[in-house]
Design a protein around this motif. Structure first.
Motif, PDB file in Angstrom:
ATOM      1  N   GLN A  93       0.827  -1.207   0.000  1.00 12.44           N
ATOM      2  CA  GLN A  93       0.000   0.000   0.000  1.00 12.44           C
ATOM      3  C   GLN A  93       0.861   1.256   0.000  1.00 12.44           C
ATOM      4  OE1 GLN A  93      -2.670  -0.341   3.342  1.00 12.44           O
ATOM      5  NE2 GLN A  93      -4.188  -1.325   2.066  1.00 12.44           N
ATOM      6  N   LEU A  94       2.005   1.169   0.696  1.00  8.35           N
ATOM      7  CA  LEU A  94       2.909   2.317   0.707  1.00  8.35           C
ATOM      8  C   LEU A  94       3.561   2.492  -0.651  1.00  8.35           C
ATOM      9  CD1 LEU A  94       4.731   2.181   4.157  1.00  8.35           C
ATOM     10  CD2 LEU A  94       2.930   3.710   3.397  1.00  8.35           C
TER      11      LEU A  94
ATOM     12  N   GLU B  50       2.249   1.657  -3.471  1.00  4.16           N
ATOM     13  CA  GLU B  50       1.228   2.234  -4.345  1.00  4.16           C
ATOM     14  C   GLU B  50       1.089   3.731  -4.084  1.00  4.16           C
ATOM     15  OE1 GLU B  50      -3.075   0.629  -5.697  1.00  4.16           O
ATOM     16  OE2 GLU B  50      -3.051   1.544  -3.721  1.00  4.16           O
ATOM     17  N   MET B  51       1.121   4.091  -2.805  1.00  3.21           N
ATOM     18  CA  MET B  51       1.039   5.505  -2.445  1.00  3.21           C
ATOM     19  C   MET B  51       2.181   6.274  -3.108  1.00  3.21           C
ATOM     20  SD  MET B  51       2.397   8.039  -0.409  1.00  3.21           S
ATOM     21  CE  MET B  51       3.548   7.099   0.587  1.00  3.21           C
TER      22      MET B  51
ATOM     23  N   ILE C 272       1.449   6.776  -6.721  1.00  2.00           N
ATOM     24  CA  ILE C 272       0.395   7.765  -6.951  1.00  2.00           C
ATOM     25  C   ILE C 272       0.964   9.178  -6.883  1.00  2.00           C
ATOM     26  CG2 ILE C 272      -1.698   8.763  -5.976  1.00  2.00           C
ATOM     27  CD1 ILE C 272      -2.381   5.947  -4.967  1.00  2.00           C
ATOM     28  N   TYR C 273       1.892   9.369  -5.944  1.00  2.00           N
ATOM     29  CA  TYR C 273       2.451  10.709  -5.796  1.00  2.00           C
ATOM     30  C   TYR C 273       3.595  10.964  -6.767  1.00  2.00           C
ATOM     31  CZ  TYR C 273      -0.595  11.876  -1.992  1.00  2.00           C
ATOM     32  OH  TYR C 273      -1.705  12.179  -1.256  1.00  2.00           O
ATOM     33  N   GLY C 274       3.728  10.087  -7.739  1.00  2.00           N
ATOM     34  CA  GLY C 274       4.666  10.345  -8.829  1.00  2.00           C
ATOM     35  C   GLY C 274       6.133  10.163  -8.475  1.00  2.00           C
ATOM     36  N   MET C 275       6.431   9.300  -7.486  1.00  2.00           N
ATOM     37  CA  MET C 275       7.843   9.056  -7.190  1.00  2.00           C
ATOM     38  C   MET C 275       8.491   8.287  -8.336  1.00  2.00           C
ATOM     39  SD  MET C 275       8.128   7.978  -3.219  1.00  2.00           S
ATOM     40  CE  MET C 275       7.487   8.969  -1.891  1.00  2.00           C
TER      41      MET C 275
ATOM     42  N   GLN D 179      13.403   7.303  -6.316  1.00  2.00           N
ATOM     43  CA  GLN D 179      12.804   7.862  -5.101  1.00  2.00           C
ATOM     44  C   GLN D 179      12.025   6.798  -4.347  1.00  2.00           C
ATOM     45  OE1 GLN D 179      10.720  11.019  -7.157  1.00  2.00           O
ATOM     46  NE2 GLN D 179      11.697  12.558  -5.859  1.00  2.00           N
TER      47      GLN D 179
ATOM     48  N   ARG E 298      13.066   6.096  -0.646  1.00  2.00           N
ATOM     49  CA  ARG E 298      12.185   6.658   0.375  1.00  2.00           C
ATOM     50  C   ARG E 298      11.176   5.663   0.919  1.00  2.00           C
ATOM     51  NH1 ARG E 298      10.197  12.489  -0.310  1.00  2.00           N
ATOM     52  NH2 ARG E 298       9.937  11.995   1.888  1.00  2.00           N
ATOM     53  N   VAL E 299      10.856   4.628   0.133  1.00  2.00           N
ATOM     54  CA  VAL E 299       9.825   3.689   0.595  1.00  2.00           C
ATOM     55  C   VAL E 299      10.399   2.285   0.811  1.00  2.00           C
ATOM     56  CG1 VAL E 299       7.572   2.693   0.107  1.00  2.00           C
ATOM     57  CG2 VAL E 299       8.080   5.016  -0.645  1.00  2.00           C
TER      58      VAL E 299
ATOM     59  N   PRO F 128      13.909   1.963   3.336  1.00  2.00           N
ATOM     60  CA  PRO F 128      13.610   2.144   4.761  1.00  2.00           C
ATOM     61  C   PRO F 128      12.661   1.079   5.297  1.00  2.00           C
ATOM     62  CG  PRO F 128      13.115   4.158   3.521  1.00  2.00           C
ATOM     63  CD  PRO F 128      13.536   3.138   2.523  1.00  2.00           C
ATOM     64  N   GLY F 129      11.758   0.615   4.455  1.00  2.00           N
ATOM     65  CA  GLY F 129      10.825  -0.416   4.899  1.00  2.00           C
ATOM     66  C   GLY F 129      11.513  -1.745   5.126  1.00  2.00           C
TER      67      GLY F 129
END
Lengths: 259, 268
Positions: free
Chosen positions: A153-154, A156-157, A160-163, A167, A171-172, A175-176
């Motif tokens: 879900q992250l 996908e988020m 959606i925000y165009g990373m 990035q 950023r996702v 770190p996850g």
């Protein structure tokens, strides 16, 4: 104030048991309950430590062993990390290599010692190879697991925000995956020392393992015990370092929030 | 427009429950987006079967339906997360760029490893950076009532606060369309009402087009200019709610519309 005190108390609490053990051991040795040719008193080990320290032999052996451990760790860790990333991010890469890697993983890497000696002799390459192989798997498996466990879900988020892919990774995904990667790291550090010591005990002409083996030949039991204690300390040191890094980079994690 | 919609609209005009002085919907006739005979099929299951829907800019539309009726699918299509199997979605001039449509989910989907302010800045990816991004993020955080929480980790916030951060993140890039997929569904009843009021206030201030998917009829009627009911992949009711704002919860006017929608949902 009282919190600072209690946190100090907590961190020393872990040392209480080893200290008691040491005191009991010294007492038992002095009382003659433990014969010196079975287990020398801590004071005798301390003396051996001092002698070897002054002669520079100890420092030199620790230096050589640490160097071997770290270079093996760097090679194996880097390959494991890269393959873990590749297989976590690309299903093609995973399908291509994962089965093979899982098969190799099930061979105890120390079982390769005879083969490694035949290949590399007792040179540095042999130790490097074994340590790298030992370190590779925990890092690989946990990096892969960490990336696969990142909340979709992250991801996908982020999309959606165009990373961009970069990035998204920085950023996702990374770190996850980090908590799991740290688990692999700490595991790998343990295996790193274990492998090195076994390798040095069997085939080496320097290093801590060699020092212990040579001491055994000359029945210098205090030196043998000393090397074992140094292993324990080095292992603890490596673990503490990993914990420190973990704490630093996982501040966001509720488990690491002290306030 | 399906036959059902037309009759529903006519039925509505007959009831003459129109609040006086309601002309906002006549003012702006620019199209925000338009679904033209859109269908969506997953394997052998047809989730949407021919949706026609025109939404004007600045309108607040609520989409209601029982679970599995295809309302979330509709929203995902609108946000560009999925492609329609057939038909087309046409965006108005304002929303031409994909990044002008934002979606907010039931879960806040905040990055746990980024501070609150950095999470809001995610909403400016590819739009603004650095100092400007930080300033704008701080501003929008203040608007959702979290001005002093920017430096905290998401894990210390409450559910409602996290959802506010998600709202701030969705709004910081000034979207022209905000798609809301049951964003208040996981909140407790009181926080929910608070969030509804916040959402309405911000919507009035920012003038974006809001599309809210919900299964809560009261919420839909309290917030929306227009409620669209979806039943097994089709629009079965398209109802304008001409009640003046600010609306009072549980007022008889709202109850009137609520009953109409419930009747349609349960075919009474």
């Amino acid at each position: 104030m009282s919190r600072a005190l209690s946190s100090f108390g907590r961190s020393t609490l872990g040392w209480l048991l080893p200290a008691l053990l040491l005191a009991g051991w010294e007492g038992a040795s002095r009382a003659g309950l433990i014969p010196a040719n079975v287990l020398p008193a801590p004071s005798a080990v301390g003396e051996a430590f001092w002698k070897l320290l002054l002669s520079g032999e100890l420092i030199e052996n620790i230096r050589i062993s640490t160097l071997r451990a770290l270079s093996g760790f760097a090679v194996g860790g880097l390959i494991g990390f890269s393959l873990g990333l590749a297989n976590g991010l690309s299903s093609l890469s995973r399908e291509l290599t994962d089965t093979t890697l899982q098969m190799i993983r099930n061979i105890p890497h120390l079982a390769l010692i005879p083969l490694v000696i035949l290949w590399f002799g007792i040179d540095e390459e042999a130790k490097l190879f074994l340590v790298a192989l030992g370190v590779f798997f925990p890092i690989y498996v946990n990096t892969l697991l960490g990336i696969q466990g990142v909340d979709p879900q992250l991801v996908e988020m982020g999309r959606i925000y165009g990373m961009s892919r970069r990035q998204l990774f920085l950023r996702v995904i990374l770190p996850g995956a980090l908590p799991s990667i740290f688990v692999g790291l700490r595991y790998a550090l343990g295996i790193m020392w274990l492998t090195l010591i076994v390798a040095e005990t069997i085939s080496a002409s320097s290093g801590l393992g060699y020092m212990a083996m040579q001491a055994r030949e000359f029945l210098l039991i205090d030196v043998v015990v000393l090397s074992i204690l140094i292993y324990a300390l080095l292992g603890k040191l490596a673990d503490a370092l990993a914990r420190f890094l973990e704490r630093l980079s996982l501040q966001w994690h509720p488990a690491y929030q002290t306030v | 427009m399906t036959a059902a919609t037309v009759t529903a609209r006519r039925a509505f005009t007959d009831t003459s429950f129109v609040a006086p002085g309601e002309q906002a919907e006549e003012e702006q006739l620019t199209l925000a987006f338009s679904f033209r005979n859109v269908t969506k099929q997953f394997k052998d299951k047809r989730v949407l079967q021919g949706i026609d829907l025109d939404v004007q800019e600045g309108q607040f539309v609520a989409i209601i339906g029982k679970s599995g009726c295809g309302k979330s699918t509709l929203l995902r299509l609108l946000a560009g997360l999925d492609r329609p199997t057939s038909g087309a979605i046409v965006y108005g001039a304002e929303a031409k760029e994909q990044k002008r449509t934002r979606i907010m989910f039931q879960e806040p989907r905040l990055l746990p490893w980024a501070r609150v302010i950095a999470n809001v800045e995610v909403g400016l990816t590819g739009i603004e950076k650095g100092e400007v991004a930080r300033r704008n993020s701080q501003e929008i955080l203040a608007e959702v009532g979290l001005a002093d929480r920017g430096g905290e980790w998401p894990s210390v916030l409450s559910g409602g606060q996290r959802q506010r951060v998600a709202l701030a993140r969705a709004l910081v890039g000034h979207p022209s369309i905000l798609a809301l997929d049951e964003p208040l569904g996981a909140l407790d009843a009181l926080t929910r009402i608070e969030m509804q009021q916040l959402l309405e206030r911000i919507w009035i201030a920012k003038k974006f087009t809001a599309v809210l998917v919900t299964h809560d009829v009261t919420e839909a009627v309290a917030l929306a200019d227009r409620v669209v009911v979806i039943d097994s992949g089709r629009i079965s009711l398209d109802l304008t709610i001409p009640v003046e704002r600010p609306r009072r919860h549980a007022s008889p006017e709202l109850a009137f519309y609520e009953r109409q929608i419930l009747d349609r949902l349960y075919n009474r």
